[in-house]
Write a protein that holds these residues in place. Structure first.
Motif, short mmCIF file in Angstrom:
data_model
loop_
_atom_site.label_atom_id
_atom_site.label_comp_id
_atom_site.label_asym_id
_atom_site.label_seq_id
_atom_site.Cartn_x
_atom_site.Cartn_y
_atom_site.Cartn_z
N UNK A 212 0.60 -1.25 -0.16
CA UNK A 212 -0.09 0.28 -0.07
C UNK A 212 0.70 1.14 0.20
N UNK A 213 0.99 1.76 -1.36
CA UNK A 213 1.95 3.24 -0.89
C UNK A 213 1.16 4.02 0.01
N UNK A 214 2.16 5.37 0.07
CA UNK A 214 2.43 5.99 1.31
C UNK A 214 1.07 7.23 0.45
N UNK A 215 0.62 8.15 1.87
CA UNK A 215 -0.19 9.36 1.03
C UNK A 215 0.11 10.16 0.49
N UNK A 216 0.45 11.05 -0.86
CA UNK A 216 1.30 11.70 -1.36
C UNK A 216 1.93 13.26 -0.31
N UNK A 217 0.44 13.68 -0.47
CA UNK A 217 0.83 15.15 0.70
C UNK A 217 2.01 14.33 2.24
N UNK A 218 2.14 12.62 3.19
CA UNK A 218 3.32 12.11 3.78
C UNK A 218 4.65 12.42 2.99
N UNK A 219 4.06 11.91 2.14
CA UNK A 219 5.81 11.98 1.94
C UNK A 219 5.66 13.46 2.26
N UNK A 220 5.33 14.68 0.63
CA UNK A 220 5.73 15.81 0.61
C UNK A 220 6.57 16.01 1.74
N UNK A 221 5.56 16.30 2.52
CA UNK A 221 6.21 16.38 4.18
C UNK A 221 7.28 15.70 4.63
N UNK A 222 7.55 15.03 4.59
CA UNK A 222 8.53 14.20 5.16
C UNK A 222 10.12 14.70 4.13
N UNK A 223 9.70 14.85 2.61
CA UNK A 223 10.93 15.72 2.35
C UNK A 223 11.04 17.00 2.78
N UNK A 224 9.60 17.56 2.69
CA UNK A 224 10.06 19.68 3.58
C UNK A 224 10.78 18.60 4.26
N UNK A 225 10.49 18.48 5.67
CA UNK A 225 11.15 18.31 6.93
C UNK A 225 12.84 17.89 6.74
N UNK A 226 13.19 17.00 5.84
CA UNK A 226 14.15 16.03 5.91
C UNK A 226 15.29 17.60 5.14
N UNK A 227 14.97 18.52 4.73
CA UNK A 227 15.86 18.98 4.01
C UNK A 227 16.41 19.82 4.70
N UNK A 228 16.04 20.62 5.93
CA UNK A 228 16.50 21.13 6.89
C UNK A 228 17.51 20.24 8.00
N UNK A 229 17.93 18.80 7.21
CA UNK A 229 19.00 18.22 7.86
C UNK A 229 20.28 17.86 6.86
N UNK A 230 21.27 17.59 7.73
CA UNK A 230 22.15 16.85 5.77
C UNK A 230 22.74 15.84 7.04
N UNK A 231 22.59 14.38 5.41
CA UNK A 231 23.31 13.68 6.43
C UNK A 231 23.93 12.54 4.76
N UNK A 232 25.30 11.92 5.35
CA UNK A 232 26.06 11.43 4.59
C UNK A 232 25.38 9.76 4.08
N UNK A 233 25.27 9.73 4.70
CA UNK A 233 24.47 8.07 5.12
C UNK A 233 23.50 7.90 5.33
N UNK A 234 22.41 6.78 4.99
CA UNK A 234 21.19 6.30 5.17
C UNK A 234 21.63 4.89 5.77
N UNK A 235 20.59 4.58 7.45
CA UNK A 235 20.81 3.07 7.99
C UNK A 235 19.51 2.94 7.93
N UNK A 236 19.17 1.82 6.77
CA UNK A 236 17.73 0.79 7.13
C UNK A 236 17.74 0.05 8.33
N UNK A 237 16.64 -1.02 7.85
CA UNK A 237 15.85 -1.28 9.11
C UNK A 237 16.49 -2.60 9.34
#
Length: 263
Positions: A212-237
């Motif tokens: 089930x795909x995530x709701x577009x508005x939620x993804x858009x907001x998440x990207x906007x929030x993460x635009x305020x942080x800098x990170x080289x690596x991403x550690x998944x689950x």
């Protein structure tokens, strides 16, 4: 012993016929039906696995799949160690191993699928478990060591910030480590921001097993929030689910691609 769901690994305070986590549309009850285990049985059936996942980041899990199959991450910082996400497995030898590395100051969990035996962990190390209040209803075993937090962020260390993105679950959270990757930053994402086989992109889903795909508005907001942080690596689950470089750009172009496809 407190019952643990075989499928998802959630521990409950008392025996029950159902697992609300698995009956939710983001998870599933297998065709064979609901099955239960407990921590003592898990200790007999599984072997712990502890290995480096990155610089000053150690993975903690099991050699074979337990529940959903995620592993925890021990983040070692100058201000103290912190544990991100959890595996259901815990025994005295594992506690001793973590204490020998400096112990932990606290635990945070990305979303309810990984709450699992959090009370066992909190009691073993006498530390709080930080859970977002947006997911209060999914707590399977209430305990006074569970500390609910609210709002968009919570500081849990000098370099460690919990960030609520709301992806996957209302309280879906990532951990930003500003000092990670030699100061370039790291994002510990669980599967709120899912590391996928193509390490050039990440994924955003409301339900992974049920597609089930995530709701577009939620993804858009998440990207906007993460635009305020800098990170080289991403550690998944999952074991070795790591984006080693350009993590910030990977998230932003992944969100852009996702929104283009679902629009």
């Amino acid at each position: 012993m407190n019952p643990i769901c075989v499928t998802c690994g959630m521990q409950y305070a008392a025996p029950r016929p159902d697992c609300p986590i698995c009956e939710d549309e983001r998870q599933y009850v297998p065709p064979s039906g609901q099955r239960w285990t407990d921590l003592a049985t898990i200790q007999q059936q599984f072997e712990p696995l502890v290995k480096p996942e990155g610089e000053n980041i150690t993975g903690i899990g099991t050699t074979s799949k337990l529940g959903i199959g995620q592993r925890a991450l021990l983040v070692e910082t100058a201000g103290g160690n912190f544990l991100w996400d959890l595996t259901a497995y815990l025994d005295d030898a594992l506690v001793d191993d973590i204490n020998a590395r400096g112990g932990i100051t606290g635990i945070a969990i990305s979303h309810p699928h990984y709450y699992t035996t959090c009370v066992e962990w909190a009691r073993a190390f006498d530390v709080p478990v930080h859970l977002h209040e947006g997911d209060r209803q999914w707590i399977g075993r209430p305990d006074d060591r569970i500390e609910l937090w609210s709002g968009p962020t919570k500081q849990v260390g000098d370099e460690l910030t919990l960030v609520n993105l709301g992806v996957h679950f209302t309280g879906g959270t990532v951990l930003h480590w500003s000092g990670g990757e030699q100061g370039r930053g790291a994002l510990l994402s669980g599967d709120i921001v899912q590391v996928i086989p193509d390490r050039e992109f990440v994924a955003f889903m409301y339900s992974y097993p049920n597609l089930i795909p995530e709701r577009p508005a939620v993804v858009r907001r998440a990207a906007e929030i993460l635009a305020g942080y800098r990170f080289e690596a991403i550690y998944g689950a999952w074991w070795d689910a790591v984006v080693r470089k350009d993590g910030y750009d990977v998230v932003q172009r992944s969100a852009k691609r996702y929104l283009e496809f679902v629009s």
